[in-house]
Design a protein around this motif. Structure first.
Motif, PDB file in Angstrom:
ATOM      1  N   GLU A 189       0.837  -1.306   0.281  1.00 46.14           N
ATOM      2  CA  GLU A 189      -0.244   0.457   0.056  1.00 46.14           C
ATOM      3  C   GLU A 189       0.866   1.021   0.116  1.00 46.14           C
ATOM      4  O   GLU A 189       0.305   2.230  -0.549  1.00 46.14           O
ATOM      5  CB  GLU A 189      -0.680   0.115   1.197  1.00 46.14           C
ATOM      6  N   ALA A 190       2.409   1.131  -0.254  1.00 43.31           N
ATOM      7  CA  ALA A 190       3.342   2.111  -0.158  1.00 43.31           C
ATOM      8  C   ALA A 190       2.413   3.250   1.372  1.00 43.31           C
ATOM      9  O   ALA A 190       3.129   4.516   1.867  1.00 43.31           O
ATOM     10  CB  ALA A 190       3.192   3.384  -0.630  1.00 43.31           C
ATOM     11  N   TRP A 191       2.105   2.589   2.831  1.00 42.36           N
ATOM     12  CA  TRP A 191       1.883   3.269   3.594  1.00 42.36           C
ATOM     13  C   TRP A 191       3.359   3.837   4.664  1.00 42.36           C
ATOM     14  O   TRP A 191       4.257   3.281   4.367  1.00 42.36           O
ATOM     15  CB  TRP A 191       1.279   2.538   4.620  1.00 42.36           C
ATOM     16  N   ALA A 196       3.890   9.356  10.553  1.00 41.61           N
ATOM     17  CA  ALA A 196       4.119  10.313   9.521  1.00 41.61           C
ATOM     18  C   ALA A 196       2.577  10.166   9.052  1.00 41.61           C
ATOM     19  O   ALA A 196       1.897  11.665   8.131  1.00 41.61           O
ATOM     20  CB  ALA A 196       5.322   9.860   8.069  1.00 41.61           C
ATOM     21  N   ALA A 197       1.640   9.729   8.697  1.00 49.44           N
ATOM     22  CA  ALA A 197       0.630   9.617   8.487  1.00 49.44           C
ATOM     23  C   ALA A 197      -0.241  10.826   8.980  1.00 49.44           C
ATOM     24  O   ALA A 197      -1.572  11.103   8.741  1.00 49.44           O
ATOM     25  CB  ALA A 197      -0.509   8.617   8.397  1.00 49.44           C
ATOM     26  N   ILE A 198      -0.697  10.490  10.715  1.00 51.01           N
ATOM     27  CA  ILE A 198      -0.821  11.975  11.053  1.00 51.01           C
ATOM     28  C   ILE A 198      -1.011  12.694  10.574  1.00 51.01           C
ATOM     29  O   ILE A 198      -1.729  13.646  10.505  1.00 51.01           O
ATOM     30  CB  ILE A 198      -1.175  11.570  12.326  1.00 51.01           C
ATOM     31  N   ALA A 199       0.478  13.324  11.028  1.00 52.12           N
ATOM     32  CA  ALA A 199       0.972  14.562  10.383  1.00 52.12           C
ATOM     33  C   ALA A 199       0.595  14.834   8.953  1.00 52.12           C
ATOM     34  O   ALA A 199       0.025  16.351   8.441  1.00 52.12           O
ATOM     35  CB  ALA A 199       2.247  14.264  10.397  1.00 52.12           C
ATOM     36  N   ASP A 209      -3.814   8.303   0.964  1.00 49.74           N
ATOM     37  CA  ASP A 209      -2.817   6.989   1.413  1.00 49.74           C
ATOM     38  C   ASP A 209      -3.187   7.046   2.745  1.00 49.74           C
ATOM     39  O   ASP A 209      -3.124   6.527   3.336  1.00 49.74           O
ATOM     40  CB  ASP A 209      -1.621   7.141   0.624  1.00 49.74           C
ATOM     41  N   SER A 210      -2.584   8.452   3.044  1.00 48.26           N
ATOM     42  CA  SER A 210      -2.506   8.332   4.898  1.00 48.26           C
ATOM     43  C   SER A 210      -3.455   8.499   5.274  1.00 48.26           C
ATOM     44  O   SER A 210      -3.667   7.707   6.267  1.00 48.26           O
ATOM     45  CB  SER A 210      -2.236  10.258   5.307  1.00 48.26           C
TER      46      SER A 210
END
Length: 686
Positions: A189-191, A196-199, A209-210
């Motif tokens: 999924e290239a997560w 980093a996702a939260i930011a 994606d995030s």
């Protein structure tokens, strides 16, 4: 106790700079009380801001950033008017900067003759340019300000800018957490990492994606908790209840079981014959015969020397179940009792003694039947009827009350989409009665405008004159209006003028139990022709002679509620009709709901559509502590990601060492992060 790494996230919001009691009170309105709540209070979109030299007609309607010089003010003559600051831009245009309330702040922030940078929507009104409540920016910030700014859900008194600042402060405190996502899934999924996702979700809400990664995290926590609960329940030894078939054979049924009922009975009896306690969800549409299936399960327990308990969501339904079971079972020697909040003194003591010494076989009641002082000699089966509010934690606590946990059967006539079955009942096996008994007549559904209310009342009069009975359900009432009970009382008054006082009964939630029972009894006996009610009659009330259901203000109800209400009619051999009386200001969602009700009586299709229109937090009615509430995941996310998360959770436990392995330590943090710690604690203690 939560892992230390999570302590900064579960700190109160007052620990953030600039958050005093007043700001904390405003944040609480948004369900934000801790730092982690701010992290998951994600933006809903972005503002596109244009850095402009001066105002221009081409910028009208746009969010602009302008350098201006305040030239004068006009203060409100009364406390109600706006404060206007007249400012000049680089081309000499005059722009009114308008502030409601707090004129002192506007004067202080925009001193006359001093160059300032403001940001807001440029509009034209009365021949002048204006910006309402512009932000005043420091010069450096005005020069560097991003053209794309996130926009947050707000409450009165909080600006998007203030929430952005608080979210940034929360992000500064956010630690890097161990990775719980299965590595191959994260690669595919290239997560990014959780932090980093939260930011990124705060910085750029358009980054799918995030957001999807964050949705997966909470679905994974949910699925892992359910898998752990299932494993824990399977490890506990219950009492096998194979039954003999003797009592079931004595039942005098006026009709044969449908194929679906026979299949489900065998599934349940197969579960009950095992030493692992049954955890089974029984789904069946309104009128599909779930109660008879539950009766056979309870008789199986009694044949095996155990007791059974039947929990109903309302006192009305509990008393109806009690009366039905007495009628069916008294002749075959099965002893049935009832316990609700109404049973007091000697009556209550008698029931408690009967449960303790085993002289009562089946106890029917409301939540009172699982109170601490209620002790069973040998509770072998608990049946929970229509109990949407009896969530995962309550189910587990019920099982933990007994030394040998009872078999558990949860029934619902509100068809639950597969999406919600996975997330709210994922630790349970599922049976579905997908066939209706013979003799159930289809209900004709019509939608009619409330402009024709007098025609509806005339039609009710004709229906009653010909010997029919009818329900009239009053609308849900907004808090700003009069109460539901008052609306029902007014409707009953109007109908009594038309039909006669002795023909119209009234039932609403503010009435005491004995009053409601008396009215319902008269309606069931045919003494009343029309029953005016709030939604207390939504579940379980069974009067076969009632063939007309009128729902006033139908657009205010959800699809699941409308389907339940419609299910109160069509229970006899007569032709039944459901009239949905709608208001004038129909939203697109309201129009879609009513059109679907006309089109289909398939409860499972209705449930799927209800989930799409209303979201998972509302579909099963009032949200309670046992329900699963997702902060990021949408119904579409759950439908797509729950099977993946379930598989990943099982893989973690089967292959990767469970919660004690390397990834398991991260998964444990994930469980606590999404507050599935109660389930983990119960597993540890068990």
């Amino acid at each position: 106790m939560r892992p230390d790494v999570l302590n900064p996230l579960f700190a109160e919001v007052e620990t953030l700079p600039g958050v005093g009691p007043q700001v904390a009170k405003l944040l609480k309105r948004l369900d934000i009380t801790r730092v982690v709540d701010l992290l998951y209070h994600l933006p809903t979109g972005v503002i596109e801001r244009v850095r402009a030299k001066a105002a221009h007609n081409s910028l009208l309607g746009s969010n602009v950033i302008l350098d201006v010089i305040p030239m004068g003010t006009r203060e409100p003559r009364s406390g109600r008017g706006p404060m206007r600051v007249f400012a000049s831009d680089a081309d000499g245009n005059t722009i009114s900067l308008i502030y409601f309330n707090n004129p002192g702040w506007a004067k202080k922030s925009l001193p006359i003759g001093e160059k300032k940078t403001v940001a807001g929507k440029l509009e034209a009104y009365g021949g002048e340019w204006q910006i309402i409540h512009p932000e005043v920016l420091p010069p450096a910030q005005g020069a560097e300000l991003s053209i794309r700014e996130p926009v947050y859900p707000l409450t009165e008194g909080l600006t998007s800018k203030r929430v952005r600042e608080l979210a940034a402060a929360a992000l500064e405190r956010t630690p890097d957490l161990l990775e719980w996502v299965e590595p191959s899934l994260a690669t595919r999924e290239a997560w990014r990492t959780w932090r980093a996702a939260i930011a990124e979700a705060h910085r750029d809400p358009g980054t799918e994606d995030s957001r999807r990664r964050l949705a997966y995290d909470e679905i994974f926590a949910n699925q892992l908790a359910l898998v752990l609960l299932r494993q824990a329940s399977r490890r506990k030894l219950g009492v096998p209840l194979p039954g003999t078939g003797e009592l079931i054979g004595k039942l005098k049924l006026p009709y044969s079981l449908t194929g679906a009922q026979r299949r489900v009975v065998e599934e349940i009896r197969g579960d009950m014959a095992q030493s692992a306690p049954m955890l089974r969800l029984l789904q069946g549409d309104v009128g599909s015969g779930k109660t008879l299936v539950a009766l056979m399960a309870m008789l199986t327990a009694i044949e095996s020397g155990a007791q059974a308990a039947l929990l109903a969501p309302t006192e009305i339904l509990a008393r109806q179940h009690h009366a039905t079971l007495l009628k069916e079972l008294d002749s075959i020697g099965v002893r049935v009792a009832i316990l609700t909040g109404r049973e007091k003194g000697k009556a209550r003591e008698s029931v408690l003694m009967g449960l303790a010494d085993g002289s009562i076989d089946i106890l029917v009641g409301t939540h009172a039947i699982f109170q601490e002082k209620v002790a069973y000699r040998s509770l072998g089966l608990a049946v929970i009827d229509e109990q949407h509010r009896f969530g995962v934690s309550q189910r587990l606590l019920l099982a933990s009350k007994a030394e040998r946990p009872p078999h558990l059967l949860v029934m619902t006539a509100t068809p639950i989409p597969r999406t919600l079955t996975l997330t709210q009942y994922g630790e349970m096996d599922v049976s579905r009665i997908d066939e209706m008994p013979p003799g159930r007549t289809p209900v004709e559904t019509r939608v009619i405008s409330d402009e024709r209310l007098s025609d509806v009342i005339d039609g009710l009069g004709r229906h009653v004159s010909s010997g029919g009975q009818a329900y009239w359900v009053c609308p849900l009432v907004e808090e700003s209006e009069k109460s539901d009970a008052a609306a029902a009382e007014e409707r009953a008054r109007v109908l009594r003028q038309r039909l006669g006082d002795e023909k119209v009964g009234l039932v609403h939630g503010r009435m005491k139990g004995p009053e409601k029972d008396a009215v319902m009894g008269r309606f069931a006996a045919g003494d009343l022709a029309a029953l005016v009610a709030t939604t207390v009659i939504e579940v379980g009330v069974d009067v076969p002679n009632s063939t007309l259901m009128i729902v006033e203000g139908a657009e205010r109800f959800g699809l699941a509620q409308l389907h339940q209400l419609r299910g109160r009619v069509g229970r006899g051999s007569g032709k039944s009709t459901c009239l949905l009386v709608r208001g004038q200001n129909l939203s697109e969602t309201g129009r879609a709901r009513l059109a679907l009700m006309r089109e289909t009586s398939d409860g499972f299709r209705i449930a799927e559509e209800d989930l799409r229109l209303r979201g998972p937090g509302e579909i099963l009615g009032t949200r309670q502590s046992g329900d699963v509430a997702f902060r990021v995941a949408t119904p579409e996310d759950v439908a797509e990601l729950a099977p993946v998360a379930q598989s990943d959770a099982q893989l973690l436990l089967d292959r990767d060492g469970g919660l004690s392995g390397p990834r398991g330590q991260a998964a444990r943090i994930c469980l606590y992060l999404f507050e599935r710690d109660q389930a983990v604690g119960l597993i540890r203690s068990g």
